[in-house]
Design a protein around this motif. Structure first.
Motif, PDB file in Angstrom:
ATOM      1  N   TRP A  83       0.826  -1.204   0.000  1.00 28.22           N
ATOM      2  CA  TRP A  83       0.000   0.000   0.000  1.00 28.22           C
ATOM      3  C   TRP A  83       0.866   1.262   0.000  1.00 28.22           C
ATOM      4  CZ3 TRP A  83      -4.959   1.361  -0.666  1.00 28.22           C
ATOM      5  CH2 TRP A  83      -5.358   2.624  -0.241  1.00 28.22           C
ATOM      6  N   GLN A  84       1.962   1.201   0.748  1.00 28.59           N
ATOM      7  CA  GLN A  84       2.866   2.344   0.801  1.00 28.59           C
ATOM      8  C   GLN A  84       3.619   2.526  -0.517  1.00 28.59           C
ATOM      9  OE1 GLN A  84       3.120   4.545   3.336  1.00 28.59           O
ATOM     10  NE2 GLN A  84       1.501   3.429   4.403  1.00 28.59           N
ATOM     11  N   GLY A  85       3.930   1.403  -1.197  1.00 30.68           N
ATOM     12  CA  GLY A  85       4.723   1.485  -2.420  1.00 30.68           C
ATOM     13  C   GLY A  85       3.934   1.784  -3.677  1.00 30.68           C
ATOM     14  N   GLY A  86       2.638   1.508  -3.665  1.00 33.49           N
ATOM     15  CA  GLY A  86       1.809   1.756  -4.842  1.00 33.49           C
ATOM     16  C   GLY A  86       1.941   0.662  -5.892  1.00 33.49           C
ATOM     17  N   GLY A  87       1.380   0.898  -7.067  1.00 30.40           N
ATOM     18  CA  GLY A  87       1.402  -0.084  -8.145  1.00 30.40           C
ATOM     19  C   GLY A  87       0.054  -0.769  -8.307  1.00 30.40           C
ATOM     20  N   VAL A  88      -0.306  -1.120  -9.548  1.00 30.88           N
ATOM     21  CA  VAL A  88      -1.593  -1.758  -9.855  1.00 30.88           C
ATOM     22  C   VAL A  88      -1.332  -3.141 -10.437  1.00 30.88           C
ATOM     23  CG1 VAL A  88      -3.730  -1.600 -11.173  1.00 30.88           C
ATOM     24  CG2 VAL A  88      -2.645   0.491 -10.299  1.00 30.88           C
ATOM     25  N   PRO A  89      -1.926  -4.204  -9.871  1.00 33.31           N
ATOM     26  CA  PRO A  89      -1.721  -5.559 -10.393  1.00 33.31           C
ATOM     27  C   PRO A  89      -2.437  -5.789 -11.717  1.00 33.31           C
ATOM     28  CG  PRO A  89      -3.328  -5.591  -8.620  1.00 33.31           C
ATOM     29  CD  PRO A  89      -2.793  -4.191  -8.682  1.00 33.31           C
ATOM     30  N   HIS A  90      -2.069  -6.869 -12.396  1.00 35.25           N
ATOM     31  CA  HIS A  90      -2.671  -7.222 -13.678  1.00 35.25           C
ATOM     32  C   HIS A  90      -3.954  -8.001 -13.420  1.00 35.25           C
ATOM     33  CE1 HIS A  90      -3.037  -9.184 -17.677  1.00 35.25           C
ATOM     34  NE2 HIS A  90      -2.521  -8.045 -18.095  1.00 35.25           N
ATOM     35  N   ALA A  91      -5.094  -7.388 -13.731  1.00 38.72           N
ATOM     36  CA  ALA A  91      -6.389  -7.961 -13.365  1.00 38.72           C
ATOM     37  C   ALA A  91      -6.682  -9.281 -14.085  1.00 38.72           C
ATOM     38  CB  ALA A  91      -7.498  -6.949 -13.652  1.00 38.72           C
ATOM     39  N   ALA A  92      -6.335  -9.373 -15.370  1.00 36.74           N
ATOM     40  CA  ALA A  92      -6.653 -10.591 -16.125  1.00 36.74           C
ATOM     41  C   ALA A  92      -5.938 -11.808 -15.548  1.00 36.74           C
ATOM     42  CB  ALA A  92      -6.273 -10.400 -17.593  1.00 36.74           C
ATOM     43  N   THR A  93      -4.660 -11.651 -15.210  1.00 39.61           N
ATOM     44  CA  THR A  93      -3.913 -12.762 -14.616  1.00 39.61           C
ATOM     45  C   THR A  93      -4.517 -13.164 -13.283  1.00 39.61           C
ATOM     46  OG1 THR A  93      -1.874 -12.024 -15.701  1.00 39.61           O
ATOM     47  CG2 THR A  93      -1.649 -13.522 -13.827  1.00 39.61           C
ATOM     48  N   MET A  94      -4.901 -12.159 -12.477  1.00 40.47           N
ATOM     49  CA  MET A  94      -5.527 -12.446 -11.197  1.00 40.47           C
ATOM     50  C   MET A  94      -6.797 -13.280 -11.381  1.00 40.47           C
ATOM     51  SD  MET A  94      -5.252  -8.789  -9.219  1.00 40.47           S
ATOM     52  CE  MET A  94      -6.333  -9.372  -7.905  1.00 40.47           C
ATOM     53  N   GLY A  95      -7.627 -12.883 -12.324  1.00 41.07           N
ATOM     54  CA  GLY A  95      -8.890 -13.579 -12.535  1.00 41.07           C
ATOM     55  C   GLY A  95      -8.712 -15.005 -13.019  1.00 41.07           C
ATOM     56  N   ILE A  96      -7.827 -15.202 -14.005  1.00 38.82           N
ATOM     57  CA  ILE A  96      -7.633 -16.542 -14.574  1.00 38.82           C
ATOM     58  C   ILE A  96      -7.033 -17.489 -13.530  1.00 38.82           C
ATOM     59  CG2 ILE A  96      -6.331 -17.870 -16.267  1.00 38.82           C
ATOM     60  CD1 ILE A  96      -6.563 -15.398 -18.131  1.00 38.82           C
ATOM     61  N   VAL A  97      -5.979 -17.047 -12.858  1.00 40.56           N
ATOM     62  CA  VAL A  97      -5.328 -17.908 -11.867  1.00 40.56           C
ATOM     63  C   VAL A  97      -6.237 -18.108 -10.652  1.00 40.56           C
ATOM     64  CG1 VAL A  97      -3.319 -18.159 -10.361  1.00 40.56           C
ATOM     65  CG2 VAL A  97      -3.047 -17.220 -12.659  1.00 40.56           C
ATOM     66  N   GLY A  98      -6.984 -17.074 -10.283  1.00 39.59           N
ATOM     67  CA  GLY A  98      -7.926 -17.213  -9.183  1.00 39.59           C
ATOM     68  C   GLY A  98      -8.989 -18.261  -9.471  1.00 39.59           C
ATOM     69  N   LEU A  99      -9.479 -18.299 -10.705  1.00 46.81           N
ATOM     70  CA  LEU A  99     -10.473 -19.298 -11.090  1.00 46.81           C
ATOM     71  C   LEU A  99      -9.875 -20.704 -11.065  1.00 46.81           C
ATOM     72  CD1 LEU A  99     -13.271 -20.055 -12.130  1.00 46.81           C
ATOM     73  CD2 LEU A  99     -12.455 -19.562 -14.458  1.00 46.81           C
ATOM     74  N   LEU A 100      -8.651 -20.844 -11.561  1.00 49.31           N
ATOM     75  CA  LEU A 100      -7.973 -22.144 -11.523  1.00 49.31           C
ATOM     76  C   LEU A 100      -7.789 -22.626 -10.085  1.00 49.31           C
ATOM     77  CD1 LEU A 100      -6.476 -24.421 -13.006  1.00 49.31           C
ATOM     78  CD2 LEU A 100      -4.405 -23.002 -12.892  1.00 49.31           C
ATOM     79  N   ALA A 101      -7.392 -21.702  -9.216  1.00 48.32           N
ATOM     80  CA  ALA A 101      -7.207 -22.050  -7.804  1.00 48.32           C
ATOM     81  C   ALA A 101      -8.534 -22.428  -7.147  1.00 48.32           C
ATOM     82  CB  ALA A 101      -6.567 -20.879  -7.049  1.00 48.32           C
TER      83      ALA A 101
END
Length: 217
Positions: free
Chosen positions: A108-126
């Motif tokens: 939170w202190q460092g900032g940056g935005v994650p890649h949403a598509a990768t999160m969604g695909i891997v989250g679904l697999l998990a």
């Protein structure tokens, strides 16, 4: 804890190991390998996507794989050893929750935005992997502290995966990291709550076992 037709008595009159259930042992081996594989998948994807929730889930998969291995190691041992193993696993879940909270605060202190598509695909697999494991272990959810800790791990993992998928949608919609960090914090609180539950039950079983050993002839 009293024994009923719906629970496994974890403080038998004699502190001896119960006969191994081959179905339970087989289920643990399957769960171990599924979690080990998903740890590698989420670790790589989490670093590439810059997602705290995926990294947190990867650490959780690694911890669960180790926990399943520990459960297999004490499966045929007396109840006191199974309860001690559950204490270790509960403490691990607590430590995992605290780690995730600290990691989320740092990002939170460092900032940056994650890649949403990768999160969604891997989250679904998990989610598919953890739902399969949870269903596999469902019949043993009311066992002793060792069995209960295994069930809680698989159940919480499936809930966490749903949260990661929701975070991916949030990151995509808002263009910010806060949904990812919020989900990571929720995952941490789930781990802390489940870990404390396992530790409390295991301590109760150990206390009962000690009381029995002092009165047994």
């Amino acid at each position: 804890m009293a024994c009923t037709c719906h629970t496994t008595c974890s403080t038998d009159n004699q502190d001896t190991a119960r006969p191994l259930d081959p179905r339970w042992k087989r289920a643990l081996w399957i769960a171990l390998w599924v979690n080990a594989l998903m740890f590698v998948v989420e670790l790589v994807a989490g670093w590439q996507a810059g997602s705290v929730s995926l990294l947190a889930d990867a650490v959780d998969f690694a911890g669960d794989a180790a926990n399943y291995g520990l459960s297999l190691a004490v499966l045929s041992m007396a109840v006191v050893w199974r309860s001690r193993a559950a204490l270790v696993k509960g403490a691990t879940m607590l430590a995992y929750g605290l780690f995730v909270l600290a990691k989320a605060a740092w990002v939170w202190q460092g900032g940056g935005v994650p890649h949403a598509a990768t999160m969604g695909i891997v989250g679904l697999l998990a989610l598919l992997a953890n739902t399969g494991v949870a269903l596999l272990l469902y019949r043993w959810r009311q066992g002793d502290a060792n069995m209960r800790s295994v069930w809680l791990c698989s159940r919480n993992d499936a809930l966490s995966n749903l949260a990661v998928i929701a975070a991916a949608a949030g990151v995509f919609g808002t263009g910010s990291a806060w949904p990812d960090l919020a989900v990571a914090a929720i995952m941490a609180l789930l781990a802390i709550s489940a870990g404390w539950s396992v530790v409390r039950q295991a301590r109760g079983e150990l206390s009962s076992a000690r009381r029995w050993s002092t009165v047994a002839p």
